[in-house]
Design a protein around this motif. Structure first.
Motif, PDB file in Angstrom:
ATOM      1  N   ARG A 159      36.205  35.231  47.890  1.00 14.93           N
ATOM      2  CA  ARG A 159      37.145  36.349  47.992  1.00 14.93           C
ATOM      3  C   ARG A 159      38.486  35.884  48.578  1.00 14.93           C
ATOM      4  O   ARG A 159      39.539  36.414  48.255  1.00 14.93           O
ATOM      5  N   ALA A 176      40.280  34.257  45.754  1.00 18.54           N
ATOM      6  CA  ALA A 176      40.763  35.287  44.829  1.00 18.54           C
ATOM      7  C   ALA A 176      41.980  36.006  45.386  1.00 18.54           C
ATOM      8  O   ALA A 176      42.653  36.745  44.667  1.00 18.54           O
ATOM      9  N   PHE A 221      41.857  38.235  47.823  1.00 24.71           N
ATOM     10  CA  PHE A 221      41.542  39.586  48.308  1.00 24.71           C
ATOM     11  C   PHE A 221      41.689  39.666  49.818  1.00 24.71           C
ATOM     12  O   PHE A 221      41.988  40.714  50.362  1.00 24.71           O
ATOM     13  N   SER A 239      47.235  35.608  41.219  1.00 23.72           N
ATOM     14  CA  SER A 239      46.180  36.579  40.945  1.00 23.72           C
ATOM     15  C   SER A 239      46.001  36.837  39.447  1.00 23.72           C
ATOM     16  O   SER A 239      44.929  37.217  39.008  1.00 23.72           O
ATOM     17  N   THR A 240      47.068  36.591  38.643  1.00 28.76           N
ATOM     18  CA  THR A 240      46.940  36.872  37.216  1.00 28.76           C
ATOM     19  C   THR A 240      46.297  35.707  36.461  1.00 28.76           C
ATOM     20  O   THR A 240      46.150  35.765  35.247  1.00 28.76           O
ATOM     21  N   LEU A 300      43.318  34.467  37.573  1.00 35.17           N
ATOM     22  CA  LEU A 300      41.951  34.417  38.054  1.00 35.17           C
ATOM     23  C   LEU A 300      41.027  35.404  37.374  1.00 35.17           C
ATOM     24  O   LEU A 300      41.430  36.514  37.041  1.00 35.17           O
ATOM     25  N   TYR A 308      37.488  37.012  38.744  1.00 39.07           N
ATOM     26  CA  TYR A 308      36.566  37.060  39.873  1.00 39.07           C
ATOM     27  C   TYR A 308      35.328  37.810  39.422  1.00 39.07           C
ATOM     28  O   TYR A 308      35.418  38.929  38.920  1.00 39.07           O
ATOM     29  N   ARG A 313      29.098  42.833  42.816  1.00 37.87           N
ATOM     30  CA  ARG A 313      29.294  44.110  42.123  1.00 37.87           C
ATOM     31  C   ARG A 313      29.914  43.780  40.775  1.00 37.87           C
ATOM     32  O   ARG A 313      30.903  43.060  40.697  1.00 37.87           O
ATOM     33  N   GLU A 314      29.341  44.323  39.733  1.00 32.63           N
ATOM     34  CA  GLU A 314      29.669  43.784  38.424  1.00 32.63           C
ATOM     35  C   GLU A 314      30.942  44.330  37.786  1.00 32.63           C
ATOM     36  O   GLU A 314      31.380  43.842  36.753  1.00 32.63           O
ATOM     37  N   GLY A 315      31.508  45.341  38.387  1.00 33.27           N
ATOM     38  CA  GLY A 315      32.734  45.865  37.779  1.00 33.27           C
ATOM     39  C   GLY A 315      32.459  46.676  36.528  1.00 33.27           C
ATOM     40  O   GLY A 315      33.294  46.730  35.623  1.00 33.27           O
ATOM     41  N   ARG A 317      33.431  39.608  30.058  1.00 32.70           N
ATOM     42  CA  ARG A 317      34.820  39.791  30.483  1.00 32.70           C
ATOM     43  C   ARG A 317      35.584  38.463  30.489  1.00 32.70           C
ATOM     44  O   ARG A 317      36.782  38.416  30.208  1.00 32.70           O
ATOM     45  N   ARG A 372      41.323  33.503  31.007  1.00 36.22           N
ATOM     46  CA  ARG A 372      42.125  33.118  32.170  1.00 36.22           C
ATOM     47  C   ARG A 372      41.661  31.747  32.629  1.00 36.22           C
ATOM     48  O   ARG A 372      40.466  31.447  32.536  1.00 36.22           O
TER      49      ARG A 372
END
Lengths: 221, 255, 212
Positions: free
Chosen positions: C57, C60, C62, C82-83, C85, C87, C91-93, C150, C156
């Motif tokens: 994190r 990333a 965060f 950040s653009t 990466l 992550y 939690r799977e999003g 994803r 990315r």
């Protein structure tokens, strides 16, 4: 632009699918308005006189509905992480979320308000100003709520706290919004409060996404 | 981080030990100043200043009420500066100051509301009047309560500090809007002749004790703020020591 | 417009120096250096509580380290790290009420991917037939596959994968290894926190490795 459309489309799909969308907000609005006469009695004149206040209070409470889940659900699913990594500035993404929330709460509410106004014996001349004031003022409520939602995003029982944080800040909107309807009902000019209401909405449009993005980003340590 | 040869006072205060040294040096002079200012102010308020020709002895509530209103706003302004300190400069003492200040600000606001109510009873005949000033102070009180509630809801001090800082700044932007809207709302509904509190025409003999009371409140605030900040620092230190102790125990028992 | 702004061809370098993180008041790790360049896959191991997820994190962006710096070299002026990466965390999003296709379309919009790649990505992950089922009826392994799709929907250069193999069967785990190998070949970079072998050439970093 793609990101903003994606946000709005997703929110509306979700609202439709899990039934927390426009219908429920309107039902809540209707219930709030239905219980008022039971509290104050069936005095048509009195109800008519306080109708602008009742309608705006009901709009305020109905807008609060579901705000606590606006970002919290995304946080639980890990989606906020992806928002932070997006190509689009977080501020704009959050503004799009607020717009989507407004499309499924504030907008339908504003459109059905005149019908409920009829039930509350509001002056016919105040119908249009009622809708206009709600259309202009409810975005401010949603935007203030967005700040509250991002401040309480990781709290287990954030709903109550959200209301405590948001309601005092909603007072100017309530004052100007209700006054528009009251002045219109009394047959007086209502341009001034309407302009002030628009001013509050514009100020919120500037500061709320900024503050909400800050809260979401900073509060992750 | 920065290793400037002669750090400014601002930077040196980032160190809790340096803060404590300064706080200890200031504490007693401030306590003495508080007692002196209260003694002078209260004597002036209740003994030497005249009763109002309209309001009689009731006017003396003003000496308690008005400085509380000043402090209610002053504390909020101070908290807003601390909020900037937390967010922009990442000053480690900023959130300690802010956390310490919030309940004090709420306290002054409450004093202002309660004395306003006492003052209103003989003037208006009711304990509460939806007067523009009192109403604005009431909303300020609600905002203070929200800030305290948010502090208590977030258990991690760092994360809480930033959230509270943002809320404080949003509140700071909103306060003038709220003040304006409430004043506007009040003039719209204002009955023809209503007594307004603390109008601009205050006699000179009343001004001196009033300002003395203002200073007394300010000194009292600073004393309480320093004490609360020291307590907060000690609480954080205690937590740290407890964790170190737990770690040591875990190692010695091989757990 | 939708494509990632930085072509993988561009050589990226991650240079983290002296990272330290306290959790509460406890030191999780201290003086940690991480060096990684395009084409590197780093496998992160370490016992529970040694800070693997925290480091992920941190990288990333965060959270902020209590000490140390993280620099991404090889970015052009106006690019934000950040653009670059991806992550992938515990939690799977994914939102349960939406279908995999809808979830991925949202991810494509947010992360600058191409929604037209969704069928291909799901197919590649062996989840093509799940595209239009609501996520709530999927098993943990199926969700994991959808979430990993994803990575292909929005290409990315940097992947941060925290326990990507959890809940996956043997075939699924091999698939992740294949994806990483392809990513490596196209000049990507990845950090993977897992104890299971990935089946490809990786560098290793063990957190909390020295017994205290």
């Amino acid at each position: 632009m793609n990101a903003l459309f994606a946000v709005i489309r997703r929110e509306i799909t979700l609202a439709r699918r899990i039934g927390a969308g426009a219908e429920l907000g309107i039902v809540f609005f209707l219930i709030l308005i239905s219980v008022v006469p039971f509290a104050i009695g069936a005095d048509q004149k009195l109800i008519g006189r306080i109708a602008p206040a009742i309608l705006w209070l009901a709009a305020l409470l109905a807008t609060l509905l579901g705000l606590d889940r606006l970002l919290q659900a995304d946080e639980e699913d890990g989606i906020v992480d992806h928002l932070l990594l997006g190509d689009t500035p977080l501020m704009l993404v959050l503004a799009a979320k607020a717009l989507a929330h407004w499309l499924v709460t504030g907008l339908p509410l504003s459109l059905v308000a005149p019908l409920l106004g009829l039930m509350l014996a509001i002056e016919p001349g105040a119908m249009l100003p009622l809708t206009i004031s709600l259309l202009i003022g409810t975005p401010a409520l949603t935007l203030i709520g967005l700040v509250g939602a991002s401040l309480t995003v990781s709290l287990k029982r954030g709903g109550l706290l959200l209301s405590v944080l948001v309601l005092p800040l909603s007072i100017p909107t309530l004052i100007f919004g209700a006054t528009v309807v009251k002045e219109a009902a009394a047959g007086r000019a209502y341009e001034t409060p309407l302009m002030l209401l628009a001013g509050v909405s514009l100020i919120m449009l500037v500061i709320a996404p900024l503050a909400a993005a800050g809260a979401l980003r900073f509060a992750r340590n | 981080m920065e290793t400037a040869t002669k750090p400014s006072l601002w930077l040196r205060l980032a160190n809790p030990a340096a803060f404590n040294t300064l706080a200890n040096r200031l504490l007693w002079p401030l306590i003495i100043a508080t007692v002196a200012a209260f003694a002078y102010g209260l004597y002036g308020a209740f003994m030497t200043s005249p009763a109002d020709y309209q309001q009689g002895e009731t006017v003396r509530i003003m000496y308690i009420h008005v400085p509380a209103a000043w402090l209610a706003l002053f504390v909020y302004a101070g908290m807003s500066v601390s909020a900037l300190g937390t967010l922009v400069f990442r000053h480690p003492m900023a959130d300690v100051a802010q956390k310490a200040a919030a309940p004090l600000g709420a306290g002054f606001t409450l004093i202002c509301l309660i004395t306003g109510s006492f003052w209103g009873k003989p003037m208006w005949g009711t304990w509460w009047e939806w007067d523009a000033r009192l109403t604005s102070v009431l909303i300020l009180f609600l905002i203070y309560l929200g800030i305290i509630a948010l502090w208590r809801a977030i258990d991690e001090p760092q994360r809480g500090a930033r959230a509270v800082a943002i809320l404080t700044l949003v509140g700071a932007v909103n306060l003038p809007i709220i003040k304006f809207s409430v004043d506007w709302w009040y003039t719209l509904h204002q009955p023809a002749s209503v007594f307004r509190m603390g109008g601009p025409s205050i006699h000179k003999s009343m001004l001196t004790p009033l300002f003395a009371m203002g200073l007394a409140y300010l000194f009292l605030y600073l004393v309480l703020l320093i004490l609360r900040m020291k307590t907060e620092l000690m609480t954080r230190r205690l937590e740290r020591l407890q964790i170190v102790a737990a770690d040591k125990l875990a190692k010695s028992t091989g757990a | 417009m939708g494509e990632s702004k930085i072509p993988f061809a561009k050589v990226l370098r991650l240079e983290a120096r002296g990272l330290a993180v306290r959790r509460g008041f406890r030191l999780l790790f201290d003086a940690l250096d991480v060096d990684l360049a395009s084409g590197d896959i780093l496998q992160l191991t370490g016992a529970n509580g040694t800070g693997k997820s925290t480091l992920m994190r941190l990288l990333a962006g965060f959270t902020q380290p209590d000490a140390g710096t993280i620099r991404w070299l090889g970015l052009s002026e106006d690019d934000e790290a950040s653009t670059l990466l991806h992550y992938h965390g515990h939690r799977e999003g994914l939102r349960e009420a939406l279908t995999p296709a809808e979830n991925l379309a949202f991810a494509a919009g947010i992360l600058g991917g191409d929604a037209a790649r969704i069928p291909f990505a799901l197919e590649r992950l062996g989840a093509g037939s799940l595209a239009d089922l609501p996520v709530q009826v999927l098993s943990a392994g199926q969700r994991r596959r959808v979430a990993l799709a994803r990575l292909l929907v929005a290409p990315r250069p940097v992947w941060l994968l925290d326990e990507p193999l959890a809940a996956l069967d043997v075939a699924g785990q091999a698939l992740v290894g294949d994806l990483l190998a392809e990513h490596q070949k196209s000049g990507g970079m990845a950090i993977v926190a897992t104890h299971q072998p990935l089946g490809i050439e990786v560098r290793h970093l063990m957190l909390g490795g020295v017994a205290s």
